[in-house]
Every structure is written in C-alpha cells, then in structure tokens.
Design a protein around this motif. Structure first.
Motif, PDB file in Angstrom:
ATOM      1  N   PRO A 100      -4.430  -1.129   9.100  1.00 11.13           N
ATOM      2  CA  PRO A 100      -4.413  -2.182   8.061  1.00 11.13           C
ATOM      3  C   PRO A 100      -5.264  -1.867   6.839  1.00 11.13           C
ATOM      4  O   PRO A 100      -4.917  -2.257   5.724  1.00 11.13           O
ATOM      5  CB  PRO A 100      -4.956  -3.411   8.790  1.00 11.13           C
ATOM      6  CG  PRO A 100      -4.727  -3.139  10.236  1.00 11.13           C
ATOM      7  CD  PRO A 100      -4.771  -1.647  10.412  1.00 11.13           C
TER       8      PRO A 100
ATOM      9  N   LYS B 238      -9.773  -1.779   0.663  1.00 15.13           N
ATOM     10  CA  LYS B 238      -8.567  -1.013   0.968  1.00 15.13           C
ATOM     11  C   LYS B 238      -8.812   0.435   0.559  1.00 15.13           C
ATOM     12  O   LYS B 238      -9.439   0.716  -0.467  1.00 15.13           O
ATOM     13  CB  LYS B 238      -7.350  -1.564   0.212  1.00 15.13           C
ATOM     14  CG  LYS B 238      -6.958  -2.956   0.648  1.00 15.13           C
ATOM     15  CD  LYS B 238      -6.431  -2.957   2.064  1.00 15.13           C
ATOM     16  CE  LYS B 238      -5.913  -4.324   2.463  1.00 15.13           C
ATOM     17  NZ  LYS B 238      -5.342  -4.317   3.795  1.00 15.13           N
TER      18      LYS B 238
ATOM     19  N   TYR C 276      -5.468   0.664   5.204  1.00 15.41           N
ATOM     20  CA  TYR C 276      -4.770   1.558   4.283  1.00 15.41           C
ATOM     21  C   TYR C 276      -3.484   0.942   3.727  1.00 15.41           C
ATOM     22  O   TYR C 276      -2.793   1.573   2.942  1.00 15.41           O
ATOM     23  CB  TYR C 276      -4.445   2.879   4.988  1.00 15.41           C
ATOM     24  CG  TYR C 276      -5.700   3.618   5.396  1.00 15.41           C
ATOM     25  CD1 TYR C 276      -6.314   4.498   4.510  1.00 15.41           C
ATOM     26  CD2 TYR C 276      -6.284   3.421   6.638  1.00 15.41           C
ATOM     27  CE1 TYR C 276      -7.476   5.162   4.866  1.00 15.41           C
ATOM     28  CE2 TYR C 276      -7.450   4.087   7.001  1.00 15.41           C
ATOM     29  CZ  TYR C 276      -8.036   4.951   6.108  1.00 15.41           C
ATOM     30  OH  TYR C 276      -9.180   5.605   6.454  1.00 15.41           O
ATOM     31  N   ILE C 277      -3.158  -0.259   4.137  1.00 15.83           N
ATOM     32  CA  ILE C 277      -1.951  -0.924   3.640  1.00 15.83           C
ATOM     33  C   ILE C 277      -2.307  -1.672   2.374  1.00 15.83           C
ATOM     34  O   ILE C 277      -3.181  -2.533   2.368  1.00 15.83           O
ATOM     35  CB  ILE C 277      -1.357  -1.866   4.699  1.00 15.83           C
ATOM     36  CG1 ILE C 277      -0.906  -1.043   5.909  1.00 15.83           C
ATOM     37  CG2 ILE C 277      -0.193  -2.665   4.109  1.00 15.83           C
ATOM     38  CD1 ILE C 277      -0.438  -1.862   7.080  1.00 15.83           C
ATOM     39  N   ARG C 278      -1.643  -1.329   1.295  1.00 13.91           N
ATOM     40  CA  ARG C 278      -1.948  -1.899  -0.022  1.00 13.91           C
ATOM     41  C   ARG C 278      -0.890  -2.940  -0.385  1.00 13.91           C
ATOM     42  O   ARG C 278       0.047  -2.658  -1.123  1.00 13.91           O
ATOM     43  CB  ARG C 278      -1.996  -0.791  -1.073  1.00 13.91           C
ATOM     44  CG  ARG C 278      -2.947   0.373  -0.787  1.00 13.91           C
ATOM     45  CD  ARG C 278      -4.401  -0.063  -0.829  1.00 13.91           C
ATOM     46  NE  ARG C 278      -4.788  -0.564  -2.097  1.00 13.91           N
ATOM     47  CZ  ARG C 278      -5.522   0.112  -2.985  1.00 13.91           C
ATOM     48  NH1 ARG C 278      -5.950   1.320  -2.712  1.00 13.91           N
ATOM     49  NH2 ARG C 278      -5.835  -0.441  -4.124  1.00 13.91           N
ATOM     50  N   SER C 279      -1.031  -4.150   0.137  1.00 10.74           N
ATOM     51  CA  SER C 279      -0.060  -5.209  -0.143  1.00 10.74           C
ATOM     52  C   SER C 279      -0.116  -5.665  -1.600  1.00 10.74           C
ATOM     53  O   SER C 279       0.800  -6.333  -2.072  1.00 10.74           O
ATOM     54  CB  SER C 279      -0.268  -6.396   0.798  1.00 10.74           C
ATOM     55  OG  SER C 279      -1.588  -6.876   0.681  1.00 10.74           O
ATOM     56  N   ASP C 280      -1.187  -5.279  -2.319  1.00 15.66           N
ATOM     57  CA  ASP C 280      -1.323  -5.655  -3.725  1.00 15.66           C
ATOM     58  C   ASP C 280      -0.521  -4.743  -4.648  1.00 15.66           C
ATOM     59  O   ASP C 280      -0.462  -4.959  -5.846  1.00 15.66           O
ATOM     60  CB  ASP C 280      -2.795  -5.632  -4.146  1.00 15.66           C
ATOM     61  CG  ASP C 280      -3.438  -4.252  -3.980  1.00 15.66           C
ATOM     62  OD1 ASP C 280      -3.084  -3.547  -3.011  1.00 15.66           O
ATOM     63  OD2 ASP C 280      -4.284  -3.887  -4.810  1.00 15.66           O
ATOM     64  N   GLN C 281       0.128  -3.719  -4.067  1.00 20.24           N
ATOM     65  CA  GLN C 281       0.907  -2.780  -4.866  1.00 20.24           C
ATOM     66  C   GLN C 281       2.359  -2.765  -4.382  1.00 20.24           C
ATOM     67  O   GLN C 281       2.631  -2.972  -3.209  1.00 20.24           O
ATOM     68  CB  GLN C 281       0.329  -1.369  -4.747  1.00 20.24           C
ATOM     69  CG  GLN C 281      -1.069  -1.248  -5.283  1.00 20.24           C
ATOM     70  CD  GLN C 281      -1.655   0.148  -5.069  1.00 20.24           C
ATOM     71  OE1 GLN C 281      -1.086   0.980  -4.383  1.00 20.24           O
ATOM     72  NE2 GLN C 281      -2.800   0.389  -5.661  1.00 20.24           N
ATOM     73  N   ASP C 282       3.266  -2.510  -5.298  1.00 21.43           N
ATOM     74  CA  ASP C 282       4.664  -2.380  -4.919  1.00 21.43           C
ATOM     75  C   ASP C 282       4.839  -1.128  -4.080  1.00 21.43           C
ATOM     76  O   ASP C 282       4.200  -0.107  -4.339  1.00 21.43           O
ATOM     77  CB  ASP C 282       5.551  -2.273  -6.170  1.00 21.43           C
ATOM     78  CG  ASP C 282       5.573  -3.565  -6.973  1.00 21.43           C
ATOM     79  OD1 ASP C 282       5.370  -4.642  -6.365  1.00 21.43           O
ATOM     80  OD2 ASP C 282       5.786  -3.492  -8.194  1.00 21.43           O
ATOM     81  N   PRO C 283       5.709  -1.187  -3.072  1.00 14.77           N
ATOM     82  CA  PRO C 283       5.947   0.029  -2.280  1.00 14.77           C
ATOM     83  C   PRO C 283       6.597   1.097  -3.163  1.00 14.77           C
ATOM     84  O   PRO C 283       7.337   0.782  -4.102  1.00 14.77           O
ATOM     85  CB  PRO C 283       6.895  -0.438  -1.180  1.00 14.77           C
ATOM     86  CG  PRO C 283       7.476  -1.721  -1.647  1.00 14.77           C
ATOM     87  CD  PRO C 283       6.518  -2.315  -2.641  1.00 14.77           C
TER      88      PRO C 283
END
Length: 166
Positions: A30, A136, A32-39
């Motif tokens: 978790p 993150k 390393y998961i950047r939910s604030d950025q578009d995939p």
C-alpha cells in the motif's frame, strides 16, 4: 576559516524496492500505491507524450537562446526532467556510464549496504526525501551522491563505492 556545513536535507531509511520485488508479492504494498495520480497509460502509446528534448547548441546560440530557454523552463516545470542533445559528451562515455550505473544497481544487497543512506542523510543508495512513515514512496531505488562542490562531498561514501564510481 572552516567551510560551512551544508545539508541537502534528510531522509528516513526505507527498504530496497529491488529486495521487496524479489519476494513473492500478491500485490504492490500500500505504501507504493499512488491513488493521487492517474494510472499510467500503457496500452495506447499514441497518447503518451514525448519527453522534452533540449538542444545545448541552441541553448548557447544567441539567435535561438530565448526560445530554447523557454523550452527548458517548460520541461523543468511540467515534466521535471528532459533529454539533453548536442551536449558534446562522447556517446561512448555516456554508454560506459550507463553500464556502470546498471552494474551498481545489480550488485548484491550486501555490497549495496556498504553505501546505503545513513540516518538523517539523503546521499547513498535508497530513496531520498522520505519524511514520514505514512509518506507514499516511489517503486524504485536510487543512488544519490554529491560530487561538486568538493566541500559538500560525503567522504565516507567514496571508499565504499565500486571502483568506476570513485
């Protein structure tokens, strides 16, 4: 008069991403998961913009300097990096450095630990500017070292580095 001690900042120590990736992972941790950025878009390469290219010859030529400076400013502001061309560095030297950097990152972890970041430092192998346990992180390791000016060098790193980097 002694040189003034200058700090580039500090960083909390975090595990090596290369080492994390060696273990069987069910998913990306978790942190390393950047939910604030578009995939990232990986399936349609026609939509991926090209990395900005800055021409050093145009940057130093009076007639094109202003336009190239504006392009450099835009690349730094919008991308944070760029490709520099016509810089005068021999391509064989660039390739040699690339291979030596690749070799550095392929060293066994026991060797890399010799030049791992120290507490409250940003220089060395690891990740830079980690300021909290909740922050993150990037899914990648880096090696950061200051070479110039001489008074900012961290002498404890250099004797531990593989010979090409000394």
């Amino acid at each position: 008069m002694a040189a003034k001690e200058v700090s580039l900042g500090s960083s909390l120590l975090v595990p090596s991403v290369q080492e994390l990736a060696k273990d069987p992972l069910i998913g990306v941790p978790p942190r390393y998961i950047r939910s604030d950025q578009d995939p990232p878009i990986v399936s349609d390469t026609s939509l991926v913009p090209e990395v900005p290219v800055i021409d050093m010859e145009r940057l130093v030529a009076a007639e094109s300097m202003d336009l190239e400076l504006a392009r450099l400013h835009s690349a730094c502001e919008e991308w944070g990096f760029f490709q520099l061309v016509n810089h005068g560095v021999n391509s064989s030297l660039v390739e040699k450095v690339r291979l030596e950097i690749q070799d550095l990152f392929e060293l066994p972890m026991e060797e890399k630990k010799k030049f791992w970041q120290e507490v409250e430092e940003v220089e060395g192998f690891g990740q830079a500017f980690v300021v909290s346990e909740e922050q993150k992180l990037d899914w990648g390791d880096l090696f950061f070292v200051t070479t110039l000016p001489l008074h900012l060098r961290k002498p404890h790193l250099f004797p531990k580095l593989p010979l090409p980097f000394r």
